[in-house]
Structures are given as C-alpha cells and as structure tokens.
Design a protein around this motif. Structure first.
Motif, PDB file in Angstrom:
ATOM      1  N   UNK A  46      -3.988   7.529   5.529  1.00  8.53           N
ATOM      2  CA  UNK A  46      -2.708   6.950   5.555  1.00  8.53           C
ATOM      3  C   UNK A  46      -1.833   7.721   6.412  1.00  8.53           C
ATOM      4  N   UNK A  47      -0.957   6.764   7.226  1.00  3.88           N
ATOM      5  CA  UNK A  47       0.077   7.383   8.201  1.00  3.88           C
ATOM      6  C   UNK A  47       1.228   6.535   8.274  1.00  3.88           C
ATOM      7  N   UNK A  48       2.202   6.920   9.144  1.00  2.00           N
ATOM      8  CA  UNK A  48       3.367   5.917   9.172  1.00  2.00           C
ATOM      9  C   UNK A  48       3.010   4.887  10.193  1.00  2.00           C
ATOM     10  N   UNK A  49       1.713   4.648  10.820  1.00  2.00           N
ATOM     11  CA  UNK A  49       1.461   3.531  11.614  1.00  2.00           C
ATOM     12  C   UNK A  49       0.107   3.200  11.320  1.00  2.00           C
ATOM     13  N   UNK A  50      -0.251   2.162  11.412  1.00  2.00           N
ATOM     14  CA  UNK A  50      -1.779   1.660  11.256  1.00  2.00           C
ATOM     15  C   UNK A  50      -2.654   2.284  12.303  1.00  2.00           C
ATOM     16  N   UNK A  51      -3.841   2.364  11.910  1.00  2.00           N
ATOM     17  CA  UNK A  51      -4.823   2.831  13.062  1.00  2.00           C
ATOM     18  C   UNK A  51      -5.006   1.781  13.927  1.00  2.00           C
ATOM     19  N   UNK A  52      -5.812   1.875  15.042  1.00  2.00           N
ATOM     20  CA  UNK A  52      -6.260   0.907  15.955  1.00  2.00           C
ATOM     21  C   UNK A  52      -7.461   0.477  15.549  1.00  2.00           C
ATOM     22  N   UNK A  53      -7.755  -0.751  15.333  1.00  2.00           N
ATOM     23  CA  UNK A  53      -8.987  -1.475  14.736  1.00  2.00           C
ATOM     24  C   UNK A  53     -10.079  -1.261  15.886  1.00  2.00           C
ATOM     25  N   UNK A  54     -11.490  -0.901  15.315  1.00  2.00           N
ATOM     26  CA  UNK A  54     -12.370  -0.880  16.203  1.00  2.00           C
ATOM     27  C   UNK A  54     -12.800  -2.112  17.231  1.00  2.00           C
TER      28      UNK A  54
END
Ligand SMILES: NC(=O)c1ccc[n+]([C@@H]2O[C@H](COP(=O)([O-])OP(=O)(O)OC[C@H]3O[C@@H](n4cnc5c(N)ncnc54)[C@H](OP(=O)(O)O)[C@@H]3O)[C@@H](O)[C@H]2O)c1
Length: 306
Positions: A22-30
């Motif tokens: 969990x973070x302040x921005x979503x992860x980059x999808x594969x």
C-alpha cells in the motif's frame, strides 16, 4: 502530439511503483510503461499551445516517444539553456528540498541543520538553501569524495560518511550545539546517529527513507518504537511527512522563480549524473538505491536537437 524523449528522470519513488505494498500511488501493472518524468521535444502537434520543436515537461515514462493529448504536459518553450534541469534543480527534487526545508524545517539563522543524502538531487539543495538562511549545515553522504564535494563545492560546514563506524561520535562532534533541523531522506544508521542529538523543539521534514526501500520485512532486532517516540515527546520534536505535489503543488511557480534567481546569481550549485541510453536505465536505477549516482540522476534517451 508526438513527444520524443530527450531526458528521463530516475527518482527513488519509482521503487514504490514496482511494489504492490500500500502506498500513496498505485503500482505500475506488469506490461505497462514504467512511469517517469521526461523532458521531451514536440515532434508533431495537433494540440493548441504546443508547436513542433517546443521543449516540454511530460510524464512520458521509460520510453523513447509518447503520444499525448497535452494533459499534464508543461510547455518549457522552444529555447532552453539547460533542458534537463527541469527534472532536478528547477523541478520536483528542487521543489521538494525548498518546501520541505522552509515550510516544515523552518530553519533560523544560527541553527544547526543536518541533511541526509547530502549530495543528491534533494539533499544538495536543502543544504545550500539552509546556508543561505544562515544555518550551520552538516551533511551525511556515502564516501569521502561526496563528503569533500559537499564541503568544498556546496559550502557545507561539515559532511560525514555514513559508512564510517564512528558516525555517531563524529556527528556529535560536528554538531556541538545539537541538531535543530534534520532533513530525513534515508533512515537507517543516519537516523540512529541523529536521534540522540535532537534539540528541544527540533523539526524533522520526513522526505524519504531510501535505506529501507528494498526492505521486504521488518528489520531484525528489538522494537525501538517506544524509545524513538519517547525522545520525540520529551524533546517536543515535530516530525512531518510530505508528498511534494500533493501538499504544495500550488506553490510550484513561486519556487521556480526563487530557485532560478538563486541559480542565476551563482548562489546555488547543481550537479547532474547523466547516463547515456534508455537501455542503461534499469542498471542506473538499481545504482541509485545503492548510492552509485553522484548528483541528480538522469538518462539521456535521445539527442537534444529537433
Ligand atoms: N516526499 C517527497 O515528495 C519526495 C520527493 C522527492 C524525493 N524524495 C525522497 O528524497 C530522497 C532523496 O531523493 P533524490 O531524488 O534526491 O535522490 P538522490 O539523493 O539523488 O539519490 C539517492 C541517494 O540516496 C542515498 N542512499 C541510497 N541508499 C542508501 C542507504 N542504504 N543508506 C544511506 N543513503 C542511501 C545515496 O547517497 P549516498 O551515496 O550519499 O549515500 C544515493 O545517491 C529519497 O528518499 C526520495 O524518496 C521525497
């Protein structure tokens, strides 16, 4: 419009986009393009306000060219003396240093400011602005060459190597009146050395924790939360995390004016670490998390001329 990437910025926050924690921005999808700020040139345009040959600040990511509808793209004009500076001193990292130090750190002349990752994109600006405000500035950096640069080129009063096993004692000697502002970007052994030296009512702009970005589990050892929080309580320390554009976006123009003026007047120095070729970006990024960069890390993806 079609944008051709000339410079790609490599920044520590990208590590968080490669993780699904969990973070302040979503992860980059594969399979998606890795995110990143770029300084690009307009190659073809059907967008009002953008002409062929303009330099733009864009979020094109790790790729040689990008299609854009102009949203979130900032026109830097057709002529730029230092195009890549928009990714560093005059862009996000410089802005982070400026707001974090001045708005949260609130340094006063005569106070002692300690800055971690002292020769990097953010830290080098923090220390120089603190000097302009009349503070004693002590940097912490990785290795003798970076420490020498911080003192001899950037004008810090002292700079200590975080690899030195005597860091705690050396920092205490370099800060005889304690620490009033600690600009935190690292965590780890640097924070451990700073904690006992914090003065009453010290301020900690909590900017980053780069020593821990590759951690996948809690560090071994006893839980020191009570000791750390107890120190903050007894010394009435103010700690504030911040995410630069979320918290201060409306002040970007003011920052750019002030920083450009300081730079033009020779009051702020700036160093870049330029890596050639997009194919070298992954290796350079891994190096950033180990202190291999010396100055703001950018990748030259293409030539500057249109
Ligand atoms: N909150 C925000 O909005 C915001 C915005 C921008 C940046 N930041 C944070 O600011 C910090 C600096 O970013 P930057 O772009 O200026 O990068 P940078 O300082 O140019 O490069 C990263 C530096 O971190 C140091 N480092 C890496 N691993 C370390 C470790 N294990 N222990 C101690 N130092 C280590 C290295 O310097 P040494 O060789 O000197 O150790 C490395 O050169 C990062 O924590 C970043 O996440 C936060």
């Amino acid at each position: 419009m079609l944008l051709r990437t000339v410079y790609l910025s490599l920044d520590p926050y990208m590590r968080g986009r490669m993780s699904d924690a969990p973070s302040y921005a979503p992860p980059v999808e594969v399979g998606d393009v890795m995110v990143g700020s770029t300084v690009s040139r307009v190659e073809a345009s059907h967008c009002a306000g953008f002409a062929v040959g303009d330099w733009v600040l864009s979020q094109s990511g790790w790729q040689e060219s990008a299609l854009s509808d102009g949203k979130g793209v900032f026109n830097l004009g057709a002529r730029l003396e230092h195009p890549s500076y928009a990714l560093g001193l005059l862009g996000m990292p410089g802005f982070t240093a400026y707001m974090g130090l001045l708005d949260i750190g609130k340094p006063k002349a005569g106070e002692t400011v300690v800055v971690a990752a002292a020769t990097g994109a953010v830290g080098s600006v923090v220390g120089q602005v603190a000097k302009l405000k009349g503070c004693r500035v002590v940097g912490v950096a990785g290795g003798a060459e970076k420490c020498r640069y911080a003192v001899e080129e950037l004008g810090f009063d002292a700079c200590l190597d975080h690899h030195d096993p005597a860091l705690k004692e050396l920092l205490a000697k370099a800060c005889p009146k304690g620490i009033d502002v600690y600009f935190e970007s690292v965590g780890g052994v640097v924070f451990d050395a700073v904690l006992p030296l914090l003065n009453a009512c010290a301020r900690i702009p909590l900017c980053g924790m780069i020593a821990h970005y590759n951690d996948s589990k809690l560090s071994p050892g006893p839980d020191r939360t009570a000791q750390v929080m107890g120190t903050f309580l007894k010394r009435r320390v103010r700690v504030q995390g911040f995410i630069i554009f979320d918290d201060y976006g409306s002040q970007f123009g003011e920052f750019q004016q002030q920083m450009s003026a300081w730079f033009a007047a020779g009051k702020i120095k700036y160093r870049e670490d330029v890596v050639d070729g997009l194919e070298h970006a992954p290796e350079a990024f891994i190096g950033l998390l180990k202190g291999k960069n010396f100055g703001k890390l950018v990748v030259r993806v293409g030539g500057e001329t249109a």
